[in-house]
Scaffold this active site. Structure first.
Site, PDB file in Angstrom:
ATOM      1  CG  HIS A  64      -9.577   4.662  -0.391  1.00  0.00           C
ATOM      2  ND1 HIS A  64      -9.461   3.591  -1.255  1.00  0.00           N
ATOM      3  CD2 HIS A  64      -8.816   5.646  -0.921  1.00  0.00           C
ATOM      4  CE1 HIS A  64      -8.682   3.934  -2.269  1.00  0.00           C
ATOM      5  NE2 HIS A  64      -8.276   5.170  -2.089  1.00  0.00           N
ATOM      6  CG  ASP A  88      -8.028   5.690  -6.129  1.00  0.00           C
ATOM      7  OD1 ASP A  88      -8.957   6.162  -5.439  1.00  0.00           O
ATOM      8  OD2 ASP A  88      -6.906   5.439  -5.649  1.00  0.00           O
ATOM      9  CD  GLU A 108      -6.442  13.191 -10.362  1.00  0.00           C
ATOM     10  OE1 GLU A 108      -5.368  13.208 -10.999  1.00  0.00           O
ATOM     11  OE2 GLU A 108      -6.538  12.753  -9.198  1.00  0.00           O
ATOM     12  CG  ASP A 140      -0.849  21.807  -9.825  1.00  0.00           C
ATOM     13  OD1 ASP A 140      -0.138  20.792  -9.850  1.00  0.00           O
ATOM     14  OD2 ASP A 140      -0.699  22.727  -9.006  1.00  0.00           O
ATOM     15  CG  ASP A 158      -5.861   9.742  -2.175  1.00  0.00           C
ATOM     16  OD1 ASP A 158      -4.801   9.211  -1.791  1.00  0.00           O
ATOM     17  OD2 ASP A 158      -6.736   9.131  -2.819  1.00  0.00           O
ATOM     18  CB  CYS A 159      -0.617  13.649  -2.331  1.00  0.00           C
ATOM     19  SG  CYS A 159      -0.316  13.568  -0.544  1.00  0.00           S
TER      20      CYS A 159
END
Length: 291
Positions: A64, A88, A108, A140, A158-159
């Site tokens: 991160h 997250d 998200e 999406d 962040d996939c």
């Protein structure tokens, strides 16, 4: 004596790692996925999706911090950030440390992911979802970038790995739309797998991205639970000087930002752009082809 419960990661064919499970905290199976959250002695809580480790409490800070602070400090004047994925909350936590930002948009696909992670991984977000600068959209990621007309200084994708629902976030259409949303001198970054074991991901990304920006390359770091060597992050921008900011200037920006980090340093930032020869060769070869 009760047998130990073992979780085997199956992301890579014929090669992997295992985790001794202390307690299973959450498990869900549908036709599309198998999600597990479990406790371990060595890495704390672990989340796995369809046989691939997504995050752990112990080493999440490496991923991160490097996916966040490298583009933001390289940019130096960012005000608006777009996060795609990252349910997250770890990327959001690190982005929110940058006090000079005026707007943080996060997209998200599933609100339940955010709720679940706030329950089982509260330290990932550490309260960042309460940041007043946050605009959270449940949608999406590809649909969002198709429809959005805002511009952002930094876009962080962040996939998950490019399989199943996450595959569209590695598509040419996604990259083209992200480039359209970048402000002048804007920077796009995304996780791009472990190239020693996933070499095609480097080539595929370059082929799909390089025609939209003047600088398409990668930077790297080692995240222990993403096994197989260093992880690559794609770097895409029209600002060809952004990856070459001097160490003195990076140190100045880092100090001015007042960041508290556990992994990121300006020297690591600068060094992360030094790529192994086999990756340089893969990039050079892929630059001759557009997908």
């Amino acid at each position: 004596m009760q047998d130990k419960v073992i979780y085997y990661e199956t992301l890579h064919q014929g090669y992997g790692q295992y985790f001794e499970v202390e307690h299973v905290l959450f498990e869900q199976r549908t036709e599309q996925w198998h999600l597990s959250i479990f406790e371990t002695k060595s890495l704390g809580r672990v989340m796995a999706l369809n046989g691939a480790i997504q995050t752990t409490e112990r080493d999440e800070f490496i991923y991160h911090e490097m996916l966040t602070h490298v583009p933001l400090l390289a940019h130096g004047q960012a005000k608006k950030v777009l996060i795609i994925g990252g349910g997250d909350g770890g990327i959001l936590r690190e982005v929110a440390k940058h006090r000079e930002l005026t707007s943080i948009t996060m997209v998200e696909i599933d609100a339940s992911v955010i709720e679940m992670c706030q329950t089982y991984f509260p330290n990932h977000s550490a309260g960042a979802f309460d940041d007043p600068r946050l605009n959270l959209t449940i949608q999406d990621g590809l649909e969002f970038v198709r429809q959005c007309n805002e511009q952002f200084d930094v876009i962080i994708s962040d996939c998950t790995d490019p399989v199943g629902p996450g595959e569209v976030l590695f598509s040419s259409e996604f990259y083209q739309n992200c480039q359209r949303l970048l402000a002048p001198n804007g920077i796009f970054v995304a996780q791009n797998g472990v190239p020693f074991l996933q070499p095609d991901e480097i080539s595929n990304t370059v082929r799909r991205m390089h025609s939209y920006v003047t600088d398409c390359t990668f930077y790297m770091t080692a995240v222990p639970t993403y096994i197989g060597g260093n992880m690559a992050f794609v770097w895409a921008t029209d600002n060809q000087m952004a990856k070459s900011v001097s160490l003195d200037e990076l140190q100045l920006r880092f100090t001015r930002a007042g960041l508290a980090t556990r992994f990121y340093t300006p020297a690591l930032h600068q060094a992360s752009f030094a790529l192994p020869a086999y990756i340089q060769q893969a990039v050079a070869s892929a630059l001759t082809v557009t997908e």
